[in-house]
Design a protein around this motif. Structure first.
Motif, PDB file in Angstrom:
ATOM      1  N   PRO A 425      14.372  12.232  -2.006  1.00 20.07           N
ATOM      2  CA  PRO A 425      13.784  12.572  -3.314  1.00 20.07           C
ATOM      3  C   PRO A 425      14.311  11.676  -4.439  1.00 20.07           C
ATOM      4  N   GLY A 426      13.407  11.257  -5.303  1.00 18.82           N
ATOM      5  CA  GLY A 426      13.793  10.452  -6.456  1.00 18.82           C
ATOM      6  C   GLY A 426      14.049   8.994  -6.163  1.00 18.82           C
ATOM      7  N   CYS A 427      13.736   8.535  -4.957  1.00 17.51           N
ATOM      8  CA  CYS A 427      13.998   7.141  -4.597  1.00 17.51           C
ATOM      9  C   CYS A 427      13.025   6.203  -5.311  1.00 17.51           C
ATOM     10  N   THR A 428      13.239   4.919  -5.104  1.00 20.63           N
ATOM     11  CA  THR A 428      12.400   3.890  -5.731  1.00 20.63           C
ATOM     12  C   THR A 428      11.517   3.214  -4.690  1.00 20.63           C
ATOM     13  N   ILE A 429      10.271   2.997  -5.042  1.00 19.89           N
ATOM     14  CA  ILE A 429       9.325   2.252  -4.214  1.00 19.89           C
ATOM     15  C   ILE A 429       9.039   0.938  -4.932  1.00 19.89           C
ATOM     16  N   VAL A 430       9.386  -0.181  -4.315  1.00 24.16           N
ATOM     17  CA  VAL A 430       9.152  -1.502  -4.897  1.00 24.16           C
ATOM     18  C   VAL A 430       7.856  -2.062  -4.318  1.00 24.16           C
ATOM     19  N   THR A 431       6.939  -2.449  -5.199  1.00 19.31           N
ATOM     20  CA  THR A 431       5.663  -2.995  -4.744  1.00 19.31           C
ATOM     21  C   THR A 431       5.401  -4.351  -5.389  1.00 19.31           C
ATOM     22  N   ASP A 432       4.348  -4.992  -4.937  1.00 18.31           N
ATOM     23  CA  ASP A 432       3.920  -6.229  -5.571  1.00 18.31           C
ATOM     24  C   ASP A 432       3.176  -5.907  -6.865  1.00 18.31           C
ATOM     25  N   SER A 433       2.767  -6.946  -7.574  1.00 21.14           N
ATOM     26  CA  SER A 433       2.229  -6.785  -8.923  1.00 21.14           C
ATOM     27  C   SER A 433       0.809  -6.259  -8.968  1.00 21.14           C
ATOM     28  N   ALA A 476      16.242   1.923  -3.418  1.00 20.17           N
ATOM     29  CA  ALA A 476      14.918   1.393  -3.057  1.00 20.17           C
ATOM     30  C   ALA A 476      14.689   1.587  -1.562  1.00 20.17           C
ATOM     31  N   GLU A 477      14.015   2.674  -1.214  1.00 17.36           N
ATOM     32  CA  GLU A 477      13.780   2.988   0.194  1.00 17.36           C
ATOM     33  C   GLU A 477      12.703   2.110   0.813  1.00 17.36           C
ATOM     34  N   VAL A 478      11.736   1.683   0.002  1.00 17.47           N
ATOM     35  CA  VAL A 478      10.580   0.955   0.544  1.00 17.47           C
ATOM     36  C   VAL A 478      10.278  -0.262  -0.319  1.00 17.47           C
ATOM     37  N   ALA A 479      10.023  -1.390   0.337  1.00 16.11           N
ATOM     38  CA  ALA A 479       9.507  -2.597  -0.318  1.00 16.11           C
ATOM     39  C   ALA A 479       8.195  -2.928   0.362  1.00 16.11           C
ATOM     40  N   ILE A 480       7.091  -2.902  -0.380  1.00 20.58           N
ATOM     41  CA  ILE A 480       5.787  -3.004   0.262  1.00 20.58           C
ATOM     42  C   ILE A 480       4.791  -3.725  -0.628  1.00 20.58           C
ATOM     43  N   GLU A 481       3.942  -4.522   0.008  1.00 18.01           N
ATOM     44  CA  GLU A 481       2.812  -5.164  -0.662  1.00 18.01           C
ATOM     45  C   GLU A 481       1.520  -4.437  -0.306  1.00 18.01           C
ATOM     46  N   THR A 482       0.516  -4.590  -1.144  1.00 18.68           N
ATOM     47  CA  THR A 482      -0.783  -4.000  -0.840  1.00 18.68           C
ATOM     48  C   THR A 482      -1.403  -4.623   0.412  1.00 18.68           C
ATOM     49  N   SER A 483      -0.932  -5.788   0.824  1.00 17.14           N
ATOM     50  CA  SER A 483      -1.430  -6.448   2.039  1.00 17.14           C
ATOM     51  C   SER A 483      -0.994  -5.736   3.307  1.00 17.14           C
ATOM     52  N   GLY A 484       0.001  -4.837   3.212  1.00 10.55           N
ATOM     53  CA  GLY A 484       0.518  -4.152   4.390  1.00 10.55           C
ATOM     54  C   GLY A 484       1.887  -4.615   4.815  1.00 10.55           C
ATOM     55  N   HIS A 485       2.407  -5.694   4.222  1.00  8.45           N
ATOM     56  CA  HIS A 485       3.804  -6.077   4.465  1.00  8.45           C
ATOM     57  C   HIS A 485       4.692  -4.950   3.966  1.00  8.45           C
ATOM     58  N   CYS A 486       5.543  -4.416   4.827  1.00  7.46           N
ATOM     59  CA  CYS A 486       6.367  -3.269   4.444  1.00  7.46           C
ATOM     60  C   CYS A 486       7.739  -3.360   5.100  1.00  7.46           C
ATOM     61  N   ALA A 487       8.774  -3.191   4.293  1.00  8.51           N
ATOM     62  CA  ALA A 487      10.158  -3.191   4.782  1.00  8.51           C
ATOM     63  C   ALA A 487      10.857  -1.950   4.225  1.00  8.51           C
ATOM     64  N   MET A 488      11.641  -1.295   5.059  1.00  8.99           N
ATOM     65  CA  MET A 488      12.302  -0.054   4.657  1.00  8.99           C
ATOM     66  C   MET A 488      13.811  -0.189   4.781  1.00  8.99           C
ATOM     67  N   LYS A 489      14.507   0.452   3.870  1.00  8.75           N
ATOM     68  CA  LYS A 489      15.969   0.383   3.859  1.00  8.75           C
ATOM     69  C   LYS A 489      16.550   0.899   5.162  1.00  8.75           C
ATOM     70  N   GLU A 490      15.976   1.965   5.691  1.00  6.82           N
ATOM     71  CA  GLU A 490      16.512   2.565   6.910  1.00  6.82           C
ATOM     72  C   GLU A 490      16.379   1.631   8.108  1.00  6.82           C
ATOM     73  N   ASN A 491      15.510   0.638   8.002  1.00  8.65           N
ATOM     74  CA  ASN A 491      15.320  -0.330   9.082  1.00  8.65           C
ATOM     75  C   ASN A 491      15.868  -1.702   8.698  1.00  8.65           C
ATOM     76  N   GLY A 492      16.825  -1.722   7.778  1.00  9.50           N
ATOM     77  CA  GLY A 492      17.465  -2.978   7.400  1.00  9.50           C
ATOM     78  C   GLY A 492      16.577  -3.903   6.610  1.00  9.50           C
ATOM     79  N   TYR A 493      15.566  -3.355   5.938  1.00  8.75           N
ATOM     80  CA  TYR A 493      14.610  -4.139   5.144  1.00  8.75           C
ATOM     81  C   TYR A 493      13.915  -5.217   5.979  1.00  8.75           C
ATOM     82  N   VAL A 494      13.663  -4.903   7.248  1.00  5.81           N
ATOM     83  CA  VAL A 494      12.893  -5.810   8.096  1.00  5.81           C
ATOM     84  C   VAL A 494      11.413  -5.574   7.836  1.00  5.81           C
ATOM     85  N   ASP A 495      10.687  -6.636   7.614  1.00  2.16           N
ATOM     86  CA  ASP A 495       9.243  -6.584   7.371  1.00  2.16           C
ATOM     87  C   ASP A 495       8.552  -6.336   8.705  1.00  2.16           C
ATOM     88  N   ASP A 496       8.177  -5.075   8.989  1.00  4.64           N
ATOM     89  CA  ASP A 496       7.783  -4.710  10.345  1.00  4.64           C
ATOM     90  C   ASP A 496       6.570  -3.791  10.338  1.00  4.64           C
TER      91      ASP A 496
END
Length: 635
Positions: A425-433, A476-496
């Motif tokens: 709860p309250g985490c950050t989602i980082v996305t593209d512009s 920042a739990e999630v780093a994701i682009e609208t293209s579907g590129h997604c990396a998560m903190k729990e997975n070591g920020y691997v784009d998977d």
């Protein structure tokens, strides 16, 4: 009389013939050629094990302002200059990308390769990715690792793993890369290359962090056309950044100069395979990590078939993600309706190279889901670092499903955020512009999360998420682009893309077990605009300088218009290009491409009529002032 083993004889013959078996009469006239006692690989220079050489030292301490395209050509022969410039032009952010170009018509000399590279550039404007370039980057990657990360050595030798997507010419590049890397002497032993054949981009980093190798390279051009190819690099620290790629280019150019001075090409296996220290199959290990992740997500560690009763259509599009069908099947899922499950670098099926954003791929996946009454459809791009989904809008009481819709772009970000709103709860989602105004409202007002909109480019988004988390400024739990590129903190920020699928399928299994409805119901509060369109406006001169100049002028006109009309409000928090909010709730933005003479524009509006009147017409008046713009797409 010395007895030459078959392997030595093969290497001797390959060295004489040069690339593709074409004679190079000067092959053994230069005293600079060394013969490795380990692999029979030719060295271009006797100082290859001197990692403290001036060029390497310069690369390791590279000025952040370095631009590999800025080469002093004052005393450089034109043919060599073409080769050096061609190497630098392969840079695409944190990757290498270009058009594959064979050496079959090179005549066995670098000078002739130079002519082929120059002709391709003239005909198509594309950078050439040749086996010779791959050889140079193999050597440069090995030297870069030894210089910048000397503590990562695996046992007594630096061990690099190579994987590739199904493109047929990937094996040619893998062979050349392996030969280049193994031509470099390590500190405590030789550099060793292992080849795992067809794999996915995220699996390559998994192999590194699991200590199966010290570093890895994935040979792929992702969703680009079949004739393209490229490379993505991984070390113990994760994927290489743009600055690291600049350093690799400098070292690759040094390697190219050495071969140019000798006047021959390094040997290759032609179409015979990949010459390296060991052929391996690491993919079963990766598959098992995904199985364990599914079990954790479903929350049923004791059940042998946690996906039993769930129908899933997997559509990897003949790409590297074909294995995922087996992962789900082993966990009890019904995957009988899956399609395009054989890796095939010719991509023969209806939609061509797989891309989960492509309309044809989405529609074919919908039809496959309808045919078998599937709970979900899963799509991957060629190297499986991106995914997209198809879900039924309607689930009837008799179990039939209908009205399948895509889950991608803002929708995918929203659903993943629903998952993390419960677990973090309250985490950050980082996305593209380019994410929508409605997404920000959904994340912050509906889910209580923080939305950090950053620059486009998956490497940029991931780097920002890491920065925010490491600094303590955000979780920042999630780093994701609208293209579907997604990396998560729990997975070591691997784009998977496959790990993203694990999260969505886990949610589906939990929802099905609780008797709830469609997953799309979980994002029903997401405001979506009926009109969404992206336009690409080309600069006809092909000049990046002209593109920059026009972009600055149009940007200034847009900013001025925001001050004079109530329909436009400048988004002052935007970090990329110019983003304008519409009074009706939509937005539009323009961005300049980093690598192409293109200005991209994205529009979201309540209707096509509003988009035409309040966005396209005003912008057309601004664009029409510039003769070198092709804005026909807006008319």
């Amino acid at each position: 009389m010395a007895i030459i083993s078959p392997t030595t004889a093969l290497i001797f013959l390959s060295a004489i013939l040069g690339d593709d078996g074409i004679s190079s009469s000067s092959a053994f006239t230069s005293p600079n050629i060394l013969h490795s006692k380990y692999t029979g690989i030719l060295h271009a220079s006797p100082s290859t094990n001197n990692i403290e050489s001036s060029s390497v030292a310069v690369a390791a301490n590279l000025d952040p302002a370095f631009n590999p395209n800025e080469i002093d050509a004052g005393n450089t022969p034109p043919n060599l200059q073409t080769i050096l410039t061609g190497l630098s032009e392969l840079k695409s952010g944190s990757d290498l990308r270009g058009t594959f170009l064979s050496h079959k018509n090179s005549g066995g000399t670098i000078a002739n390769i130079s002519h082929l590279v120059k002709q391709l550039k003239k005909d198509s404007g594309a950078a050439a990715f040749t086996p010779f370039a791959a050889h140079c980057f193999g050597a440069s990657f090995a030297r870069w690792l030894l210089q910048t990360q000397p503590d990562v050595v695996h046992g007594n030798a630096l061990r690099i793993c190579i994987g590739r997507d199904p493109r047929l010419h990937g094996e040619r590049l893998a062979d050349a890369f392996a030969r280049g890397a193994e031509s470099v002497d390590g500190v405590t032993g030789p550099v060793r290359v292992v080849y795992t054949d067809v794999a996915t981009t995220p699996s390559m980093y998994e192999f590194v962090r699991a200590d199966k190798c010290d570093a890895a390279v994935m040979i792929t051009a992702s969703h680009l056309p079949e004739h393209k190819n490229g490379m993505k690099f991984f070390s113990k620290n994760g994927g290489l950044a743009s600055l690291d790629i600049g350093q690799l280019i400098m070292l690759a150019q040094k390697e190219a100069r050495s071969w140019y001075d000798m006047g021959i090409l390094p040997p290759s296996s032609g179409n015979a395979g990949v010459l390296c220290s060991e052929l391996v199959n690491f993919m079963p290990y990766y598959e098992n990590t995904l199985k364990q992740a599914v079990i954790r997500e479903v929350g049923s560690t004791s059940h042998p078939n946690p996906l039993s009763g769930i129908k899933i259509v997997v559509n990897p599009g003949n790409g590297a993600g074909c294995f995922f069908d087996g992962v789900l099947g082993d966990l009890g899922a019904n995957v009988a309706g899956s399609i395009h499950l054989t890796p095939d670098g010719t991509f023969p099926d209806t939609f061509g190279v797989p891309n989960p954003e492509k309309k044809d791929m989405v529609e074919e996946t919908m039809r496959a889901c309808e045919a078998c009454n599937a709970d979900i459809g899963v799509m991957f791009d060629t190297d499986a670092d991106r995914s997209g989904f198809v879900l039924p809008r309607v689930i009837n009481k008799d179990g039939t499903r209908s009205n399948y819709e895509p889950l991608n772009g803002n929708r995918l970000i929203a659903l993943l955020s629903v998952i993390f709103s419960s677990s973090s709860p309250g985490c950050t989602i980082v996305t593209d512009s380019t994410t929508s105004e409605g997404l920000s409202t959904f994340l912050e007002d509906k889910l209580g999360l923080h939305h950090f909109r950053f620059l486009r480019g998956y490497a940029n988004v991931i780097a920002k998420a890491k920065e925010l988390t490491d600094s303590g400024d955000a979780n920042a739990e999630v780093a994701i682009e609208t293209s579907g590129h997604c990396a998560m903190k729990e997975n070591g920020y691997v784009d998977d893309g496959t790990y993203t699928a694990v999260k969505i399928i886990g949610l589906l299994a939990r929802t099905a077990a609780s008797g709830e409805g469609s997953l799309l119901d979980l994002i029903s509060d997401l405001d979506e605009m009926p009109f969404e369109e992206e336009f690409r406006i080309r600069v006809t001169t092909g000049s990046l300088e002209t593109t920059t100049s026009i972009f600055k002028q149009v940007s200034q006109s847009m900013i001025e218009n925001c001050d004079s009309t109530n329909d436009w409000t400048l988004d002052e928090d935007n970090l990329e290009g110019v983003r304008v909010r519409l009074s009706s709730g939509g937005f539009f933005m323009i961005r300049q491409s980093l690598h192409d003479p293109v200005i991209s524009m994205q529009v979201e509006s309540i209707s096509q009529e509003e988009a035409s009147e309040k966005v396209l017409k005003p912008l057309l008046s601004m664009f029409s002032k510039h003769d070198s713009l092709d804005y026909s797409a807006l008319e």
